[in-house]
Scaffold this active site. Structure first.
Site, mmCIF file in Angstrom:
data_model
loop_
_atom_site.group_PDB
_atom_site.id
_atom_site.type_symbol
_atom_site.label_atom_id
_atom_site.label_comp_id
_atom_site.label_asym_id
_atom_site.label_seq_id
_atom_site.Cartn_x
_atom_site.Cartn_y
_atom_site.Cartn_z
ATOM 1 N N ARG A 124 0.801 -1.323 0.016
ATOM 2 C CA ARG A 124 -0.052 0.016 0.024
ATOM 3 C C ARG A 124 0.892 1.102 -0.002
ATOM 4 O O ARG A 124 0.326 2.398 -0.278
ATOM 5 C CB ARG A 124 -0.836 -0.033 1.267
ATOM 6 C CG ARG A 124 -0.219 -0.024 2.438
ATOM 7 C CD ARG A 124 -1.222 -0.296 3.531
ATOM 8 N NE ARG A 124 -0.575 -0.212 5.010
ATOM 9 C CZ ARG A 124 -0.126 -1.330 5.579
ATOM 10 N NH1 ARG A 124 -0.198 -2.506 4.970
ATOM 11 N NH2 ARG A 124 0.440 -1.095 6.564
ATOM 12 N N TYR A 125 2.236 1.031 0.261
ATOM 13 C CA TYR A 125 3.100 2.300 0.365
ATOM 14 C C TYR A 125 4.019 2.368 -0.946
ATOM 15 O O TYR A 125 4.387 3.711 -1.156
ATOM 16 C CB TYR A 125 3.725 2.139 1.629
ATOM 17 C CG TYR A 125 3.163 2.125 2.909
ATOM 18 C CD1 TYR A 125 2.368 3.199 3.223
ATOM 19 C CD2 TYR A 125 3.577 0.914 3.783
ATOM 20 C CE1 TYR A 125 1.719 3.149 4.352
ATOM 21 C CE2 TYR A 125 2.763 1.051 5.008
ATOM 22 C CZ TYR A 125 1.999 2.067 5.235
ATOM 23 O OH TYR A 125 1.126 2.046 6.561
ATOM 24 N N ILE A 126 4.069 1.680 -1.712
ATOM 25 C CA ILE A 126 4.762 1.699 -3.213
ATOM 26 C C ILE A 126 3.993 1.681 -4.267
ATOM 27 O O ILE A 126 3.052 0.954 -4.188
ATOM 28 C CB ILE A 126 5.863 0.798 -3.045
ATOM 29 C CG1 ILE A 126 5.355 -0.713 -3.057
ATOM 30 C CG2 ILE A 126 6.972 0.837 -1.870
ATOM 31 C CD1 ILE A 126 6.243 -1.969 -3.053
#
Length: 878
Positions: free
Chosen positions: A137-139
């Site tokens: 979800r962060y990259i």
């Protein structure tokens, strides 16, 4: 397991099967006895086939595993030029891949870390340190420009239904590049595995072009982690081959080593762990290890005091993961079966596939261009002939009647058409809006038709020369993307490091002569020598027997030990001088021999094996020394001379099983040393192997000469640095060597250089190098000074050719020995010219040094001189 599995799967349900098949109806019947053997055979083969075809092994056409193919297909569907969350990509991929999100996410991260198909944003982990990527979800990710260029084309893609039937997915992607070789792959299936190493992008393009031109090509692996690779046993990537991969280690100083590149498949953490284990086992002596890795690898290995940096460097390769062996196994899926191919085979098939795809694309473009040209021609005739204004057309009662009229009006123009006019074409003409008719421009229409015909001609030319077109395709790919993929792994030959020679002597060998024990744990007994825990020990006994045994903590070897030491395999320089008595009352024999190899724990005999034989004199000489001994015989009336001398240098060195020479037939009272002798083996002949940058005594490479104790080797580097070393085989040398030779402190060298401190004018200097292990530069302290030439000739001649505004000047020829005197290597030298120089080159010398004459030869010549009187009565010396 091979493709036979898939063949067996097709026949396992034959009517003549020995075991009955398992069926749901049989399961429901409580009285049925199930044959587990048949169930296992059928189901296991189904499972094995599924894992091989649908999970672990890449397809030869696109070089992708199913999960990778589905990820790229999903990313193409999502592609709008912007980054997408990896979690979003994973979710869309689950429409096609019947497995969990974790496996898809891991496969996506691995694709991204290869830096070829996916443009990554965020923390995607580090292949150097082994750090994992951030949560999906962060990259973010999107397809790279290269992937958009070579991977996708829906018009040439073969489609199939997804696992749930709701979507379509590609059977294989139409990849127009040997992607499998560029990325590499590793997969473990049921009964077989695949391991294809990554190769260099530019070299793949060059190999593809060479194949298309019918030329020979070679492909070798290239890794993102760098390092060096020995491909002498690569075997073109087939089963049975192996490559050796080494970390890049440099010496900062004599106490510090720096690892700047690591082997493929290793991380800095795993590499440091292997070093620490080697330290714990005593293989190497290291004070501490620092990991300063960030964007680049930097592992500092601080050595313990008194430890050789060269020997430790070899030990790192021998006992840690600084050197690893990788066994490639090129297994791919082709026609729904696994095949074992070579790397060259994969390249050929991939290039052939690329050629076919390019041909398909050209044919599709040709058909589309023909359709465009066909309708443009119809439209031009329809508007120019004002068919839409025809009364009969306007008064047509039905659509069919209108179509028949238009068809009749167009009939005279049919010979000009590229194909037959159909009713669909006429209906399409009738859909032309009035606004388009009003804006129609005949010149623009003719220009458009001419452009379409030119495109057709170009496409036909490409199809007629499809091989050349494919060559241009790979050349364009290399030009567009090649600069981003330089070769990172150096290809070179490795020397074989013998572990026993580089293992740190971290143990001490002791002997208990009374009880007959040797070992490293006998701390209170007699010290023998330092050793490592992987050494072998050679033991000689007083009765003439000898053997080698493995080092251990405590080992019983028997009493009457005469000599014990560490055994060096293939050592031809250590010579044993022995005198033994053959039998209890036999003759005395003298012999010299070496021991190069033996079978461990097998007993050998120095004597002839007769009972009562014994050794009466023994020495071990590490450099073949031969002493003079004095032999005293027991008094005997028949003996005239009770004392005599014998020189071991008069005894030939033979095999260990030789009988030796007769020393005496009489009883010996004692044997004593009269004089220590020198080596009878001469100096060490040393060679330098430029392939592996190591010294050797085996005749490989450049012969440096015969070295005595104290002699040194001169190393002159391309960057102007020089230093001297001894001739130890453990020495390491860096690439970029200009000269390497036996050091002669009297030899005069001539150098021409551009001195950066003197406006870059050319200077000439003559000097002698000085001995020293510290690197020094004869170019001066300014790093911008440039060497033009360096000569070891005694009387060199230098020619200066002028250029620029001074190009009409005659070349200047200089006798270096007359131009400037010999000074220290730090001297500036003498300026050659202030004019503009085009080039400076060395000419053949016109003088050669007079040959040196041996003083003994001079004395002999004088003794042989005679005089004679000629016709004028004068005396002449001949």
């Amino acid at each position: 397991m091979s493709e036979d599995i898939l063949d067996k799967k097709d026949t396992s349900n034959s009517p003549n099967e020995e075991h009955s098949d398992y069926t749901p109806a049989a399961a429901a019947d409580g009285d049925v006895k199930h044959q587990l053997t048949g169930m296992y055979q059928n189901w296991f083969l189904d499972y094995a086939s599924y894992v091989i075809l649908e999970r672990a092994v890449p397809h030869v056409n696109d070089g992708l595993k199913p999960v990778q193919r589905r990820i790229l297909h999903s990313m193409k569907r999502l592609d709008d030029g912007r980054y997408n969350k990896v979690a979003n990509i994973v979710g869309h991929t689950m429409q096609f891949h019947p497995h969990g999100d974790a496996s898809i996410g891991d496969a996506l991260v691995q694709l991204g870390q290869k830096d070829l198909l996916i443009d990554c944003q965020g923390n995607w982990g580090n292949i150097l340190t082994g750090d994992s990527a951030a949560a999906p979800r962060y990259i973010e990710a999107r397809l790279s420009k290269f992937a958009l260029d070579v991977v996708f084309n829906p018009k040439t893609t073969e489609w199939q239904a997804s696992y749930d039937g709701r979507n379509r997915e590609p059977v294989t992607l139409p990849v127009k590049f040997p992607l499998l070789l560029a990325q590499g792959v590793e997969g473990i299936a049921v009964g077989l595995s695949s391991k294809i190493l990554p190769h260099n992008f530019n070299e793949i393009c060059d190999a593809a072009i060479a194949y298309l031109k019918g030329e020979e090509f070679r492909l070798y692996p290239d890794f993102q982690t760098g390092g060096a690779i020995d491909v002498s046993r690569y075997n073109d990537g087939e089963r049975g081959g192996v490559v050796r991969v080494r970390a890049r280690i440099s010496k900062i100083d004599n106490k510090t080593l720096c690892i700047t590149e690591i082997p493929y498949g290793k991380t800095t953490s795993s590499l440091i762990d292997s070093i620490l284990k080697a330290i714990e086992k005593g293989k190497i002596k290291v004070r501490k290890v620092d990991d300063n890795t960030a964007g680049k690898v930097e592992i500092l290995v601080h050595l313990a005091p008194g430890v050789s940096s060269d020997k430790t460097l070899d030990a790192l390769y021998a006992f840690t993961d600084c050197e690893v062996n990788i066994s490639p196994n090129c297994c791919v899926i082709d026609h729904k079966k696994p095949h074992f191919l070579s790397v060259s085979d994969v390249l050929r098939r991939s290039v052939d596939n690329t050629l076919d795809l390019l041909r398909k694309e050209l044919n599709i473009r040709r058909d589309e261009t023909l359709e465009t040209l066909h309708f443009a021609s119809l439209e031009k005739i329809f508007i120019e002939e004002r068919i839409y204004k025809d009364k009969q057309f306007e008064q047509a009662e039905t659509m069919d009647a209108a179509c028949e009229h238009i068809d009749e009006r167009l009939t005279p123009f049919y010979p000009q058409m590229v194909r037959e006019v159909t009713k669909e074409d006429i209906l399409k003409l009738m859909e032309i809006k009035m606004a388009r008719i009003l804006k129609f421009n005949k010149d623009k229409a003719d220009e458009f038709i001419a452009r379409m015909k030119a495109d057709l001609e170009e496409i036909d030319n490409h199809l007629a020369h499809i091989v050349e077109y494919t060559v241009d395709w790979f050349a364009r790919l290399k030009e567009k993307y090649g600069a981003h993929y330089p070769r990172r792994t150096e290809i070179r030959n490795f020397d074989t490091i013998v572990a026993t020679k580089v293992a740190e002597a971290n143990e001490k060998l002791y002997i208990d002569r009374e009880e007959g024990f040797i070992g490293t744990g006998l701390k209170k007994d007699e010290f023998v020598c330092n050793c490592s825990d992987i050494d072998d020990v050679i033991i000689f006994y007083k009765d003439g027997k000898y053997k080698i045994v493995r080092i251990s903590d405590k080992l019983f070897v028997g009493k009457n030990i005469l000599y014990v030491n560490v055994f060096k395999k293939n050592d031809k320089r250590t010579i044993y001088n022995v005198i033994y008595r053959d039998g209890k009352e036999g003759y005395y024999y003298i012999k010299r021999f070496n021991v190069t190899s033996m079978i461990r724990d097998r007993e050998y005999d120095v004597t002839q094996g007769n009972p009562g034989s014994k050794i009466v004199y023994f020495t071990a000489n590490p450099n073949g020394e031969a002493e003079v001994i004095k032999v005293t015989l027991r008094p005997n009336p028949r003996i005239k001379k009770l004392v005599f001398e014998r020189d071991f240098s008069e005894i030939n060195i033979k095999g260990r099983q030789s009988m030796g020479n007769l020393l005496t037939k009489f009883d010996v009272h004692k044997i004593s040393l009269k004089q220590r002798g020198g080596s009878t083996l001469g100096g060490r002949k040393v060679w330098f192997d430029h392939d592996v940058l190591r010294l050797n005594y085996d005749g490989r490479g450049q012969y440096l000469g015969e070295f005595q104790s104290g002699d040194n080797i001169l190393v002159v580097m391309e960057n102007g640095e020089f230093y001297t070393t001894d001739f130890d085989l453990n020495n390491h040398y860096d690439a970029g060597i200009r000269f390497v030779e036996k050091f002669d402190p009297e030899k005069v060298w001539t150098a021409v250089l551009y001195d950066a401190d003197q406006q870059n004018y050319p200077y000439l200097k003559r000097f002698a190098f000085e001995a020293g292990s510290k690197r020094q530069s004869y170019l001066g302290d300014n790093k911008h000074s440039q060497l033009v030439l360096l000569s070891g000739e005694v009387y060199p001649r230098i020619q200066v050719v002028f250029g620029g505004h001074d190009q009409f000047r005659e070349p200047l020829v200089v006798e270096a020995s007359d131009f400037v005197g010999v000074k220290g290597f730090k001297a500036k030298g003498k300026r050659l010219t202030t004019y503009t120089v085009e080039r400076i080159e060395e000419l053949e010398p016109t003088r050669v040094p007079e040959p040196e004459t041996d003083p003994e030869e001079i004395d002999e010549a004088v003794d042989n001189d005679v005089t004679a009187e000629d016709n004028d009565g004068q005396m002449h010396l001949f």
